[in-house]
Design an enzyme around this catalytic site. Structure first.
Site, mmCIF file in Angstrom:
data_model
loop_
_atom_site.group_PDB
_atom_site.id
_atom_site.type_symbol
_atom_site.label_atom_id
_atom_site.label_comp_id
_atom_site.label_asym_id
_atom_site.label_seq_id
_atom_site.Cartn_x
_atom_site.Cartn_y
_atom_site.Cartn_z
ATOM 1 N N LYS A 131 6.539 1.600 0.197
ATOM 2 C CA LYS A 131 6.399 0.511 1.334
ATOM 3 C C LYS A 131 6.155 0.925 2.664
ATOM 4 O O LYS A 131 6.244 1.826 3.699
ATOM 5 C CB LYS A 131 8.520 0.138 1.187
ATOM 6 C CG LYS A 131 8.578 -0.659 2.302
ATOM 7 C CD LYS A 131 8.193 -1.999 1.473
ATOM 8 C CE LYS A 131 9.553 -2.586 0.108
ATOM 9 N NZ LYS A 131 9.328 -3.697 -0.761
ATOM 10 N N THR B 99 9.499 0.538 -4.077
ATOM 11 C CA THR B 99 10.038 0.095 -3.052
ATOM 12 C C THR B 99 10.580 -0.054 -2.556
ATOM 13 O O THR B 99 10.567 0.150 -1.039
ATOM 14 C CB THR B 99 8.294 -0.226 -2.565
ATOM 15 O OG1 THR B 99 7.993 -1.699 -2.661
ATOM 16 C CG2 THR B 99 6.658 -0.326 -3.453
ATOM 17 N N ARG C 171 -20.892 6.521 37.728
ATOM 18 C CA ARG C 171 -20.199 5.502 37.162
ATOM 19 C C ARG C 171 -18.206 5.465 37.002
ATOM 20 O O ARG C 171 -17.843 6.286 37.184
ATOM 21 C CB ARG C 171 -20.611 5.372 36.039
ATOM 22 C CG ARG C 171 -20.031 6.318 34.863
ATOM 23 C CD ARG C 171 -21.105 5.754 33.755
ATOM 24 N NE ARG C 171 -20.637 7.251 32.469
ATOM 25 C CZ ARG C 171 -20.584 7.454 31.786
ATOM 26 N NH1 ARG C 171 -21.777 5.655 31.152
ATOM 27 N NH2 ARG C 171 -20.201 8.121 30.587
ATOM 28 N N GLN D 73 -18.091 12.574 25.231
ATOM 29 C CA GLN D 73 -18.290 13.874 24.261
ATOM 30 C C GLN D 73 -17.355 14.549 25.166
ATOM 31 O O GLN D 73 -17.092 15.397 24.759
ATOM 32 C CB GLN D 73 -19.638 13.559 23.609
ATOM 33 C CG GLN D 73 -20.117 12.551 22.706
ATOM 34 C CD GLN D 73 -20.865 11.795 23.760
ATOM 35 O OE1 GLN D 73 -21.130 11.188 24.696
ATOM 36 N NE2 GLN D 73 -21.782 11.105 23.129
ATOM 37 N N ASN E 181 -15.763 3.645 24.492
ATOM 38 C CA ASN E 181 -16.605 3.580 26.060
ATOM 39 C C ASN E 181 -16.366 2.744 26.536
ATOM 40 O O ASN E 181 -16.784 1.369 26.384
ATOM 41 C CB ASN E 181 -17.874 3.964 25.898
ATOM 42 C CG ASN E 181 -18.103 4.962 27.795
ATOM 43 O OD1 ASN E 181 -17.311 4.394 28.398
ATOM 44 N ND2 ASN E 181 -19.457 5.469 27.279
ATOM 45 N N HIS F 217 -16.912 -0.646 28.693
ATOM 46 C CA HIS F 217 -17.652 -0.528 30.023
ATOM 47 C C HIS F 217 -17.581 -1.183 30.857
ATOM 48 O O HIS F 217 -17.003 -2.170 31.104
ATOM 49 C CB HIS F 217 -19.135 -0.911 29.420
ATOM 50 C CG HIS F 217 -19.291 0.182 27.400
ATOM 51 N ND1 HIS F 217 -19.735 1.567 28.656
ATOM 52 C CD2 HIS F 217 -19.526 -0.535 27.121
ATOM 53 C CE1 HIS F 217 -20.618 1.994 27.131
ATOM 54 N NE2 HIS F 217 -20.138 0.629 26.112
#
Length: 285
Positions: free
Chosen positions: A12, A57, A170, A213, A239, A241
């Site tokens: 379920k 279920t 950045r 990374q 990432n 951006h």
């Protein structure tokens, strides 16, 4: 050509459970999405439609609610209770997997029974219970973080299709999705979770990043350093951006202040940080 039944499970999915613990006038809310999956001696129901070994279920859903009557507590502990019950109470069931998503509620102005939904991250947990033992994976998803500086990206491969410019300053932003496998069970699941979340955030903030990374590894390493009972951690981090907007057509400069936040496409960085001296437990995930 021989044909045979392969691995299978049933259960379920997404049982919505809200438990209110009423400690006098001060209440506590536990808001869970619970998914149950059972496996075992179920070949006959696939091949012949014999349901004599099938726990419905709907019964699984009812079990979740009935067990909640005695209290839920931490999702990991609740999952261990449920998993043990399903495997030990049914001869045909040899394995149980219980997945949790937990949604946080914050008190409104410290009022005892008024709450607002906290959307900062979703706590997760997965409990797998087999006849030879249990495994617990805790985690979180959708924890959005950003460093507005101390992030660089340069020195990468460049070929005929490369247009990305190198940068030494950045924005680094991501949604942290992390799951960690417990080698030993902590005495306090909530404390362990909060410690891991704190260490993920601290490592993200303190790492001068040359790549996402590198940041991912630093975050995983810190979690393992702080909690010896965690065997490994798996992270998935898009990432998010942020591109500098060219304001020159308007006669304006842009000293790294105005950005366009792009939602797609995005780089997706994934990795596992683990202890070398412990065996891998792939079945736990």
């Amino acid at each position: 050509m021989a044909i045979a039944l392969g691995g299978n499970q049933y259960g379920k999915a997404e049982v919505r459970l809200v438990r209110v613990d009423r400690d006098g006038k001060r209440h506590r809310v536990t808001d869970l999405n619970v998914s149950v999956a059972l496996s075992g001696d179920l070949t006959s129901t696939h091949l012949t439609g014999d349901n004599s070994k099938v726990l419905p279920t709907d019964t699984q859903k009812n079990t979740v609610y009935a067990f909640a009557r005695d209290g839920v507590g931490e999702a990991e502990a609740f999952g261990l209770r449920l998993g043990e019950h399903f495997v030990r109470s049914q001869k045909s069931i040899h394995g149980a997997r219980i997945d949790f998503e937990q949604y946080s509620w914050d008190r409104i102005e410290d009022r005892p029974h008024s709450f607002s939904r906290n959307g900062s991250a979703t706590r997760t947990a997965t409990v797998t219970w087999f006849e030879d033992g249990a495994h617990v994976v805790s985690g979180l998803s959708g924890l959005t973080v950003m460093n507005t500086t101390d992030s660089e990206f340069w020195g990468y491969i460049k070929d005929g299709y490369t247009t990305l410019a190198e940068t030494t300053d950045r924005i680094l932003a991501t949604d942290v999705n992390a799951r960690w496998l417990h080698h030993t069970h902590p005495t306090d699941w909530a404390e362990s979770f909060e410690q891991a979340k704190h260490d993920l955030l601290t490592a993200f903030a303190e790492t001068h990043s040359l790549s996402l990374q590198q940041t991912l590894y630093a975050m995983g390493q810190r979690v393992l350093d702080k909690q010896p009972g965690i065997a490994e951690i798996r992270l998935s981090m898009p990432n998010k951006h942020h591109f500098l907007v060219d304001l020159a057509p308007f006669g304006l400069d842009n000293p790294n202040e105005v950005f366009f936040a792009a939602d797609r496409p995005y780089g997706l960085i994934e990795g596992t940080v683990r202890r070398d001296d412990l065996p891998e437990q792939n079945s736990a995930w």
